[in-house]
Design a protein around this motif. Structure first.
Motif, PDB file in Angstrom:
ATOM      1  N   ASN A   1      65.652  -8.095  36.783  1.00 54.45           N
ATOM      2  CA  ASN A   1      65.033  -6.783  36.826  1.00 54.45           C
ATOM      3  C   ASN A   1      63.528  -6.910  36.677  1.00 54.45           C
ATOM      4  N   GLY A   2      62.812  -6.024  37.314  1.00 56.69           N
ATOM      5  CA  GLY A   2      61.362  -6.046  37.204  1.00 56.69           C
ATOM      6  C   GLY A   2      60.880  -5.292  35.987  1.00 56.69           C
ATOM      7  N   LEU A   3      59.602  -5.315  35.761  1.00 58.01           N
ATOM      8  CA  LEU A   3      58.993  -4.582  34.666  1.00 58.01           C
ATOM      9  C   LEU A   3      58.510  -3.245  35.186  1.00 58.01           C
ATOM     10  N   TYR A   4      58.694  -2.207  34.398  1.00 59.96           N
ATOM     11  CA  TYR A   4      58.305  -0.873  34.806  1.00 59.96           C
ATOM     12  C   TYR A   4      57.404  -0.279  33.737  1.00 59.96           C
ATOM     13  N   SER A   5      56.332   0.345  34.118  1.00 60.95           N
ATOM     14  CA  SER A   5      55.456   1.035  33.185  1.00 60.95           C
ATOM     15  C   SER A   5      55.488   2.515  33.509  1.00 60.95           C
ATOM     16  N   SER A   6      55.486   3.339  32.463  1.00 64.52           N
ATOM     17  CA  SER A   6      55.535   4.778  32.703  1.00 64.52           C
ATOM     18  C   SER A   6      54.245   5.222  33.368  1.00 64.52           C
ATOM     19  N   GLY A   7      54.365   5.886  34.481  1.00 65.91           N
ATOM     20  CA  GLY A   7      53.199   6.296  35.220  1.00 65.91           C
ATOM     21  C   GLY A   7      52.782   7.724  34.947  1.00 65.91           C
ATOM     22  N   THR A   8      53.599   8.502  34.232  1.00 65.88           N
ATOM     23  CA  THR A   8      53.291   9.909  34.050  1.00 65.88           C
ATOM     24  C   THR A   8      52.416  10.173  32.841  1.00 65.88           C
ATOM     25  N   PHE A  30      55.865 -10.881  25.948  1.00 65.43           N
ATOM     26  CA  PHE A  30      56.754 -10.901  24.786  1.00 65.43           C
ATOM     27  C   PHE A  30      58.180 -10.541  25.186  1.00 65.43           C
ATOM     28  N   LEU A  31      58.338  -9.521  26.032  1.00 64.71           N
ATOM     29  CA  LEU A  31      59.680  -9.145  26.481  1.00 64.71           C
ATOM     30  C   LEU A  31      60.336 -10.287  27.255  1.00 64.71           C
ATOM     31  N   GLY A  32      59.546 -11.021  28.018  1.00 66.40           N
ATOM     32  CA  GLY A  32      60.079 -12.114  28.819  1.00 66.40           C
ATOM     33  C   GLY A  32      60.581 -13.296  28.010  1.00 66.40           C
ATOM     34  N   MET A  33      60.135 -13.420  26.759  1.00 65.92           N
ATOM     35  CA  MET A  33      60.562 -14.578  25.963  1.00 65.92           C
ATOM     36  C   MET A  33      61.266 -14.174  24.674  1.00 65.92           C
ATOM     37  N   THR A  58      57.339  -0.156  28.816  1.00 63.76           N
ATOM     38  CA  THR A  58      57.624  -1.279  29.697  1.00 63.76           C
ATOM     39  C   THR A  58      59.094  -1.637  29.508  1.00 63.76           C
ATOM     40  N   LEU A  59      59.811  -1.811  30.614  1.00 60.27           N
ATOM     41  CA  LEU A  59      61.246  -2.124  30.572  1.00 60.27           C
ATOM     42  C   LEU A  59      61.540  -3.402  31.329  1.00 60.27           C
ATOM     43  N   THR A  60      62.548  -4.130  30.865  1.00 53.88           N
ATOM     44  CA  THR A  60      63.073  -5.253  31.637  1.00 53.88           C
ATOM     45  C   THR A  60      64.521  -4.997  32.028  1.00 53.88           C
TER      46      THR A  60
END
Length: 141
Positions: A1-8, A30-33, A58-60
């Motif tokens: 899954n990719g990383l997502y940042s809230s755009g709103t 940090f989320l990646g490890m 940010t989500l993974t």
């Protein structure tokens, strides 16, 4: 899954684009490890009620989209994030009544968020969330 940042929800003027980019880079690394699946960044609210205001997610893991949506644009004073902000001490917990804030309690349950690690700094609180129960590692804090 990719990383997502809230755009709103925009980063307030107190954060430059460079600072925002560095925060996103740190959180993503940090989320990646780690065992964590999502992170929020909160800044002190300017409202009379105090607390902290959500500025970035940010989500993974795509299953946490509802959790991110429930976080956008809100101010909280309780839960792991509120406790870390008010005490200026990190909070790492899997205990629901400590981890969950009153505004998003329902989405913690529906998204199966099992652990939170909230880390305060002078400028913000960064909170990481995991879908697995992870006990605190005291020497890390």
């Amino acid at each position: 899954n990719g990383l997502y940042s809230s755009g709103t929800t925009a980063i307030p003027p107190k954060f430059s684009n460079d600072q925002k980019d560095r925060l996103e880079e740190f959180v993503s690394a940090f989320l990646g490890m780690s065992v964590f699946d999502a992170a929020d960044i909160w800044i002190p609210a300017t409202t009379a009620g105090g607390g902290v205001y959500h500025v970035l997610s940010t989500l993974t893991n795509d299953s946490l989209q509802a959790f991110r949506c429930a976080s956008e644009g809100i101010t909280i004073t309780d839960g792991a994030v509120g406790r870390a902000y008010s005490t200026q001490q990190p909070v790492w917990t899997h205990i629901p009544h400590i981890m969950c804030d009153s505004v998003r309690h329902h989405v913690f349950h529906s998204c199966n968020v099992r652990t939170a690690l909230a880390v305060p700094s002078p400028a913000c609180v960064v909170c990481f969330y995991a879908l697995v129960r992870t006990d605190a590692v005291p020497f890390v804090l």
